[in-house]
Design a protein around this motif. Structure first.
Motif, mmCIF file in Angstrom:
data_model
loop_
_atom_site.group_PDB
_atom_site.id
_atom_site.type_symbol
_atom_site.label_atom_id
_atom_site.label_comp_id
_atom_site.label_asym_id
_atom_site.label_seq_id
_atom_site.Cartn_x
_atom_site.Cartn_y
_atom_site.Cartn_z
ATOM 1 N N ALA A 131 0.829 -1.210 0.000
ATOM 2 C CA ALA A 131 0.000 0.000 0.000
ATOM 3 C C ALA A 131 0.865 1.263 0.000
ATOM 4 O O ALA A 131 0.551 2.248 -0.682
ATOM 5 N N GLU A 132 1.964 1.226 0.759
ATOM 6 C CA GLU A 132 2.842 2.394 0.816
ATOM 7 C C GLU A 132 3.506 2.654 -0.533
ATOM 8 O O GLU A 132 3.564 3.806 -0.999
ATOM 9 N N VAL A 133 4.004 1.606 -1.169
ATOM 10 C CA VAL A 133 4.639 1.769 -2.480
ATOM 11 C C VAL A 133 3.619 2.236 -3.505
ATOM 12 O O VAL A 133 3.897 3.112 -4.334
ATOM 13 N N TRP A 134 2.422 1.662 -3.470
ATOM 14 C CA TRP A 134 1.378 2.052 -4.411
ATOM 15 C C TRP A 134 1.008 3.520 -4.238
ATOM 16 O O TRP A 134 0.800 4.243 -5.222
ATOM 17 N N HIS A 135 0.934 3.974 -2.987
ATOM 18 C CA HIS A 135 0.614 5.378 -2.716
ATOM 19 C C HIS A 135 1.682 6.295 -3.311
ATOM 20 O O HIS A 135 1.363 7.316 -3.949
ATOM 21 N N ASP A 136 2.959 5.923 -3.139
ATOM 22 C CA ASP A 136 4.040 6.749 -3.685
ATOM 23 C C ASP A 136 4.008 6.760 -5.210
ATOM 24 O O ASP A 136 4.215 7.800 -5.842
ATOM 25 N N LEU A 137 3.768 5.583 -5.820
ATOM 26 C CA LEU A 137 3.710 5.518 -7.282
ATOM 27 C C LEU A 137 2.554 6.350 -7.822
ATOM 28 O O LEU A 137 2.682 7.008 -8.861
ATOM 29 N N THR A 138 1.424 6.296 -7.146
ATOM 30 C CA THR A 138 0.269 7.077 -7.579
ATOM 31 C C THR A 138 0.543 8.571 -7.474
ATOM 32 O O THR A 138 0.113 9.367 -8.323
ATOM 33 N N ARG A 139 1.278 8.964 -6.443
ATOM 34 C CA ARG A 139 1.534 10.383 -6.188
ATOM 35 C C ARG A 139 2.656 10.935 -7.056
ATOM 36 O O ARG A 139 2.543 12.049 -7.584
ATOM 37 N N THR A 140 3.733 10.152 -7.225
ATOM 38 C CA THR A 140 4.911 10.684 -7.927
ATOM 39 C C THR A 140 5.126 10.083 -9.315
ATOM 40 O O THR A 140 5.787 10.692 -10.156
#
Length: 252
Positions: free
Chosen positions: A165-174
């Protein structure tokens, strides 16, 4: 081109494979000074020769082998793998490499196997009564052991899914996959698989024990279970049945 792979193909109309593409007489490991292209190819199942050679005891599915000879693959059916320059989609899903996707999938599968094994061991403990002793469900050592195993399994599940979830959040944001993302996903997947294996071992050890005693100061809080001398398969196999299939778990 000749290739042989183990795949599920009983209901398939198309097959796929991952191949290295080498042009001309260049070194097999390089192309223009770089690694050779790795592509995913697709082709009709009728183009392959099938071999019924893989029949595993305890498996409900069958996995066979196939080979192809001198097979021409049109470029539209040969996609580049893990090459950012070849991406047609820009979403976060397509930033993840093949190894990341596979490792997280294997880790999630290991959690399911561990969950099924522990659930079956718990169900067995509800009725199992070692000779000359009370039912396992009434044994405080068994209860404590189940609690520790359950905690370890839930910790592994939380770690894996929180990391994803943390990696997905970063990928979605950046929109950028960083090295620390790769490290985090690999570490979470590897640790989860090892932890799931430990849960399976502990659940089987507990379910096959003839006696369990409460923890002592020298056992660092762990219950002591005496395994059965018999190495044979238990009379009641540990299985998990879902709406789609039954997953047998062979004893160690």
């Amino acid at each position: 081109m000749h290739a042989g792979f183990r795949v599920r193909l009983r209901q398939a109309s198309w097959l796929g494979a991952h191949v290295r593409v080498v042009r001309g007489r260049r070194n097999a490991a390089q192309k223009n000074g770089r690694l050779a292209e790795i592509r995913t190819i697709l082709f009709p199942v009728a183009s392959a020769t099938m071999y019924d050679v893989w029949d595993v005891i305890g498996s409900r599915d069958r996995t066979d082998s196939y080979s192809v000879e001198n097979l021409f693959i049109p470029e539209r059916y040969a996609a580049l793998r893990d090459d950012p320059a070849a991406l047609r989609e820009t979403g976060p899903l397509y930033k993840l490499t093949t190894n990341m996707v596979f490792s997280m999938g294997f880790a999630a599968t290991s959690l399911g196997v561990a969950r099924a094994t522990l659930d079956a061991a718990i169900e067995l403990s509800r009725s199992k009564r070692p000779q000359g002793q009370a039912a396992m469900r009434e044994n405080s050592a068994v209860q404590g052991q189940i609690g520790r195993i359950e905690g370890n399994l839930r910790a592994a599940h939380a770690y894996l899914y929180a990391t994803a979830a943390e990696v997905w959040h970063d990928l979605t944001r950046t929109g950028t996959l960083r090295d620390d993302h790769r490290i985090a996903l690999r570490l979470a997947a590897t640790w989860t698989i090892h932890q799931s294996a430990a849960v399976v071992d502990a659940a089987y050890h507990m379910a096959g024990a003839t006696a369990c005693s409460p923890p002592t100061s020298s056992s660092a809080g762990s219950a002591t279970c005496t395994p059965s001398r018999s190495r044979s398969r238990p009379a009641t196999p540990i299985t998990r049945t879902s709406a789609r299939r039954s997953w047998p778990v062979a004893p160690k």
